[in-house]
Design a protein around this motif. Structure first.
Motif, PDB file in Angstrom:
ATOM      1  N   THR A  63       0.825  -1.200   0.000  1.00 21.34           N
ATOM      2  CA  THR A  63       0.000   0.000   0.000  1.00 21.34           C
ATOM      3  C   THR A  63       0.865   1.258   0.000  1.00 21.34           C
ATOM      4  OG1 THR A  63      -0.086   0.135   2.403  1.00 21.34           O
ATOM      5  CG2 THR A  63      -1.810  -1.159   1.300  1.00 21.34           C
ATOM      6  N   GLY A  64       2.180   1.099   0.197  1.00 21.53           N
ATOM      7  CA  GLY A  64       3.064   2.261   0.269  1.00 21.53           C
ATOM      8  C   GLY A  64       3.066   2.899   1.643  1.00 21.53           C
ATOM      9  N   MET A  65       2.386   2.293   2.609  1.00 19.65           N
ATOM     10  CA  MET A  65       2.294   2.905   3.929  1.00 19.65           C
ATOM     11  C   MET A  65       3.168   2.207   4.962  1.00 19.65           C
ATOM     12  SD  MET A  65      -1.759   3.743   4.006  1.00 19.65           S
ATOM     13  CE  MET A  65      -1.707   4.497   5.610  1.00 19.65           C
ATOM     14  N   GLY A  66       3.804   1.089   4.611  1.00 21.18           N
ATOM     15  CA  GLY A  66       4.636   0.384   5.572  1.00 21.18           C
ATOM     16  C   GLY A  66       6.023   0.995   5.657  1.00 21.18           C
ATOM     17  N   GLY A  67       6.613   1.048   6.835  1.00 24.75           N
ATOM     18  CA  GLY A  67       7.969   1.562   7.022  1.00 24.75           C
ATOM     19  C   GLY A  67       8.048   3.074   6.881  1.00 24.75           C
ATOM     20  N   MET A  68       9.243   3.560   6.582  1.00 17.46           N
ATOM     21  CA  MET A  68       9.473   4.998   6.414  1.00 17.46           C
ATOM     22  C   MET A  68       8.849   5.487   5.112  1.00 17.46           C
ATOM     23  SD  MET A  68      11.265   6.398   8.893  1.00 17.46           S
ATOM     24  CE  MET A  68      12.009   7.817   8.145  1.00 17.46           C
ATOM     25  N   PRO A  69       8.233   6.648   5.126  1.00 16.05           N
ATOM     26  CA  PRO A  69       7.681   7.165   3.875  1.00 16.05           C
ATOM     27  C   PRO A  69       8.788   7.495   2.893  1.00 16.05           C
ATOM     28  CG  PRO A  69       7.513   8.788   5.633  1.00 16.05           C
ATOM     29  CD  PRO A  69       8.029   7.525   6.251  1.00 16.05           C
ATOM     30  N   LYS A  70       8.521   7.324   1.649  1.00 17.90           N
ATOM     31  CA  LYS A  70       9.500   7.626   0.618  1.00 17.90           C
ATOM     32  C   LYS A  70       9.410   9.110   0.282  1.00 17.90           C
ATOM     33  CE  LYS A  70       9.951   3.168  -1.319  1.00 17.90           C
ATOM     34  NZ  LYS A  70       9.307   2.061  -1.523  1.00 17.90           N
ATOM     35  N   PRO A  71      10.560   9.769   0.102  1.00 15.03           N
ATOM     36  CA  PRO A  71      10.510  11.189  -0.256  1.00 15.03           C
ATOM     37  C   PRO A  71       9.987  11.344  -1.686  1.00 15.03           C
ATOM     38  CG  PRO A  71      12.760  10.389  -0.303  1.00 15.03           C
ATOM     39  CD  PRO A  71      11.910   9.272   0.219  1.00 15.03           C
ATOM     40  N   PRO A  72       9.401  12.482  -1.986  1.00 18.56           N
ATOM     41  CA  PRO A  72       8.921  12.714  -3.349  1.00 18.56           C
ATOM     42  C   PRO A  72      10.067  12.609  -4.350  1.00 18.56           C
ATOM     43  CG  PRO A  72       8.192  14.459  -1.860  1.00 18.56           C
ATOM     44  CD  PRO A  72       9.142  13.597  -1.101  1.00 18.56           C
ATOM     45  N   LEU A  73       9.756  12.162  -5.531  1.00 14.43           N
ATOM     46  CA  LEU A  73      10.747  11.987  -6.586  1.00 14.43           C
ATOM     47  C   LEU A  73      11.465  13.308  -6.848  1.00 14.43           C
ATOM     48  CD1 LEU A  73      11.841   9.850  -8.477  1.00 14.43           C
ATOM     49  CD2 LEU A  73      10.172  10.560 -10.173  1.00 14.43           C
ATOM     50  N   GLY A  74      12.782  13.278  -6.879  1.00 10.96           N
ATOM     51  CA  GLY A  74      13.584  14.474  -7.159  1.00 10.96           C
ATOM     52  C   GLY A  74      13.893  15.326  -5.945  1.00 10.96           C
ATOM     53  N   SER A  75      13.395  14.950  -4.767  1.00  9.26           N
ATOM     54  CA  SER A  75      13.671  15.750  -3.572  1.00  9.26           C
ATOM     55  C   SER A  75      15.019  15.348  -2.973  1.00  9.26           C
ATOM     56  CB  SER A  75      12.558  15.569  -2.539  1.00  9.26           C
ATOM     57  OG  SER A  75      12.559  14.253  -2.056  1.00  9.26           O
ATOM     58  N   LYS A  76      15.519  16.177  -2.059  1.00  5.12           N
ATOM     59  CA  LYS A  76      16.790  15.901  -1.391  1.00  5.12           C
ATOM     60  C   LYS A  76      16.613  14.727  -0.434  1.00  5.12           C
ATOM     61  CE  LYS A  76      18.445  20.629  -1.517  1.00  5.12           C
ATOM     62  NZ  LYS A  76      18.860  21.780  -0.741  1.00  5.12           N
ATOM     63  N   PRO A  77      17.658  13.899  -0.270  1.00  8.63           N
ATOM     64  CA  PRO A  77      17.552  12.778   0.664  1.00  8.63           C
ATOM     65  C   PRO A  77      17.438  13.285   2.095  1.00  8.63           C
ATOM     66  CG  PRO A  77      19.773  12.941  -0.213  1.00  8.63           C
ATOM     67  CD  PRO A  77      18.937  13.959  -0.930  1.00  8.63           C
ATOM     68  N   PHE A  78      16.884  12.454   2.963  1.00  6.79           N
ATOM     69  CA  PHE A  78      16.723  12.790   4.371  1.00  6.79           C
ATOM     70  C   PHE A  78      18.092  13.037   5.005  1.00  6.79           C
ATOM     71  CE2 PHE A  78      16.742  11.288   8.802  1.00  6.79           C
ATOM     72  CZ  PHE A  78      15.845  12.197   9.350  1.00  6.79           C
ATOM     73  N   LYS A  79      18.201  14.120   5.765  1.00  6.50           N
ATOM     74  CA  LYS A  79      19.438  14.424   6.476  1.00  6.50           C
ATOM     75  C   LYS A  79      19.145  14.390   7.970  1.00  6.50           C
ATOM     76  CE  LYS A  79      23.174  17.693   6.899  1.00  6.50           C
ATOM     77  NZ  LYS A  79      23.734  18.965   6.564  1.00  6.50           N
ATOM     78  N   ASP A  80      19.943  13.650   8.675  1.00  6.31           N
ATOM     79  CA  ASP A  80      19.772  13.539  10.114  1.00  6.31           C
ATOM     80  C   ASP A  80      19.980  14.909  10.755  1.00  6.31           C
ATOM     81  OD1 ASP A  80      19.805  12.923  12.809  1.00  6.31           O
ATOM     82  OD2 ASP A  80      21.530  11.581  12.696  1.00  6.31           O
ATOM     83  N   PRO A  81      18.990  15.423  11.504  1.00  7.39           N
ATOM     84  CA  PRO A  81      19.154  16.757  12.104  1.00  7.39           C
ATOM     85  C   PRO A  81      20.293  16.812  13.121  1.00  7.39           C
ATOM     86  CG  PRO A  81      17.125  15.708  12.869  1.00  7.39           C
ATOM     87  CD  PRO A  81      17.702  14.826  11.809  1.00  7.39           C
ATOM     88  N   MET A  82      20.692  15.666  13.670  1.00  5.39           N
ATOM     89  CA  MET A  82      21.789  15.655  14.638  1.00  5.39           C
ATOM     90  C   MET A  82      23.149  15.741  13.952  1.00  5.39           C
ATOM     91  SD  MET A  82      20.252  15.746  17.454  1.00  5.39           S
ATOM     92  CE  MET A  82      21.562  15.470  18.605  1.00  5.39           C
ATOM     93  N   SER A  83      23.185  15.595  12.630  1.00  8.75           N
ATOM     94  CA  SER A  83      24.469  15.625  11.930  1.00  8.75           C
ATOM     95  C   SER A  83      25.140  16.987  12.027  1.00  8.75           C
ATOM     96  CB  SER A  83      24.295  15.216  10.465  1.00  8.75           C
ATOM     97  OG  SER A  83      23.529  16.186   9.775  1.00  8.75           O
ATOM     98  N   LYS A  84      24.391  18.015  12.370  1.00  6.43           N
ATOM     99  CA  LYS A  84      25.018  19.332  12.521  1.00  6.43           C
ATOM    100  C   LYS A  84      25.979  19.355  13.707  1.00  6.43           C
ATOM    101  CE  LYS A  84      21.110  21.342  14.998  1.00  6.43           C
ATOM    102  NZ  LYS A  84      20.041  22.316  14.894  1.00  6.43           N
ATOM    103  N   PHE A  85      25.911  18.330  14.541  1.00  7.05           N
ATOM    104  CA  PHE A  85      26.816  18.240  15.688  1.00  7.05           C
ATOM    105  C   PHE A  85      27.989  17.302  15.430  1.00  7.05           C
ATOM    106  CE2 PHE A  85      22.582  19.225  17.469  1.00  7.05           C
ATOM    107  CZ  PHE A  85      22.876  20.497  17.950  1.00  7.05           C
ATOM    108  N   ASP A  86      28.112  16.758  14.232  1.00  4.78           N
ATOM    109  CA  ASP A  86      29.242  15.900  13.887  1.00  4.78           C
ATOM    110  C   ASP A  86      30.526  16.729  13.927  1.00  4.78           C
ATOM    111  OD1 ASP A  86      27.573  13.773  13.509  1.00  4.78           O
ATOM    112  OD2 ASP A  86      27.602  13.863  11.318  1.00  4.78           O
ATOM    113  N   PRO A  87      31.650  16.117  14.314  1.00  8.09           N
ATOM    114  CA  PRO A  87      32.902  16.877  14.341  1.00  8.09           C
ATOM    115  C   PRO A  87      33.310  17.325  12.945  1.00  8.09           C
ATOM    116  CG  PRO A  87      33.255  14.563  14.950  1.00  8.09           C
ATOM    117  CD  PRO A  87      31.799  14.738  14.731  1.00  8.09           C
ATOM    118  N   LEU A  88      33.896  18.499  12.892  1.00 10.40           N
ATOM    119  CA  LEU A  88      34.405  19.020  11.629  1.00 10.40           C
ATOM    120  C   LEU A  88      35.786  18.436  11.360  1.00 10.40           C
ATOM    121  CD1 LEU A  88      33.335  22.741  12.117  1.00 10.40           C
ATOM    122  CD2 LEU A  88      32.233  21.027  10.672  1.00 10.40           C
ATOM    123  N   PRO A  89      36.209  18.372  10.113  1.00 13.94           N
ATOM    124  CA  PRO A  89      37.539  17.827   9.802  1.00 13.94           C
ATOM    125  C   PRO A  89      38.652  18.694  10.401  1.00 13.94           C
ATOM    126  CG  PRO A  89      36.220  18.119   7.803  1.00 13.94           C
ATOM    127  CD  PRO A  89      35.467  18.747   8.924  1.00 13.94           C
TER     128      PRO A  89
END
Length: 182
Positions: free
Chosen positions: A27-53
């Motif tokens: 039905t397309g309703m199981g698991g995580m919803p799929k992003p609309p075609l052509g949209s940016k992939p999901f980015k973890d909001p906590m990634s802004k706290f990842d260490p910088l190089p």
């Protein structure tokens, strides 16, 4: 006694599931919803706290005997020899390094990882006695003195690093001659 919507008596105690409420994935309703075609992939909001190089702050990194990572920023002025606190790494001084190498300071920042921290690699990483950390610090300090022989060195330490800096300097002052250090 309470009755259910079907008129049957309701019992107290744990509720038992009598029906499978899973939605079929077709039905397309199981698991995580799929992003609309052509949209940016999901980015973890906590990634802004990842260490910088490290190289966004320091100019270079070298390994002393493939064991101790030492980071350098700048080449002029005073050398700020930085020692981090317990549970941290040399990268604790990254923002300071970027500031100190530029105008108006034009200084040099050197920071290294203590054993058991950061990228330090040795056989006994968990040996964190004062004596061992002082010996490690003096070893790195000797290396830094050979790289910057004509510059003054200012020791900077945070928490554990401050304690080791103080004790290393006391050790140098009382037990070593000036010509032994260089």
């Amino acid at each position: 006694m309470a009755l259910s919507s079907t008129g049957k008596p309701m019992t107290s105690g744990p509720i038992k599931a009598t029906q499978n409420f899973a939605v079929p994935s077709s039905t397309g309703m199981g698991g995580m919803p799929k992003p609309p075609l052509g949209s940016k992939p999901f980015k973890d909001p906590m990634s802004k706290f990842d260490p910088l190089p490290w190289n966004e702050f320091f100019d270079s990194r070298e390994m002393i005997d493939d064991v101790v990572p030492v980071y350098y920023a700048g080449t002029g002025g005073h050398v700020f020899f930085c020692m981090h606190g317990a549970g941290h790494s040399a990268l604790s001084f990254a923002a300071l390094a970027r500031i100190m190498k530029g105008a108006p300071y034009n200084g040099t920042t050197v920071a290294f990882d203590f054993r058991g921290h950061g990228l330090h690699k040795c056989e006994n990483e968990n040996e964190l006695s004062q004596e061992i950390l002082i010996a490690d610090t003096i070893r790195v300090l000797r290396h830094v003195i050979t790289k910057f022989p004509d510059q003054s060195i200012i020791m900077v330490g945070h928490s554990m690093g401050g304690s080791i800096a103080t004790k290393a300097m006391m050790h140098i002052e009382t037990e070593l001659k000036d010509d032994e250090l260089s």
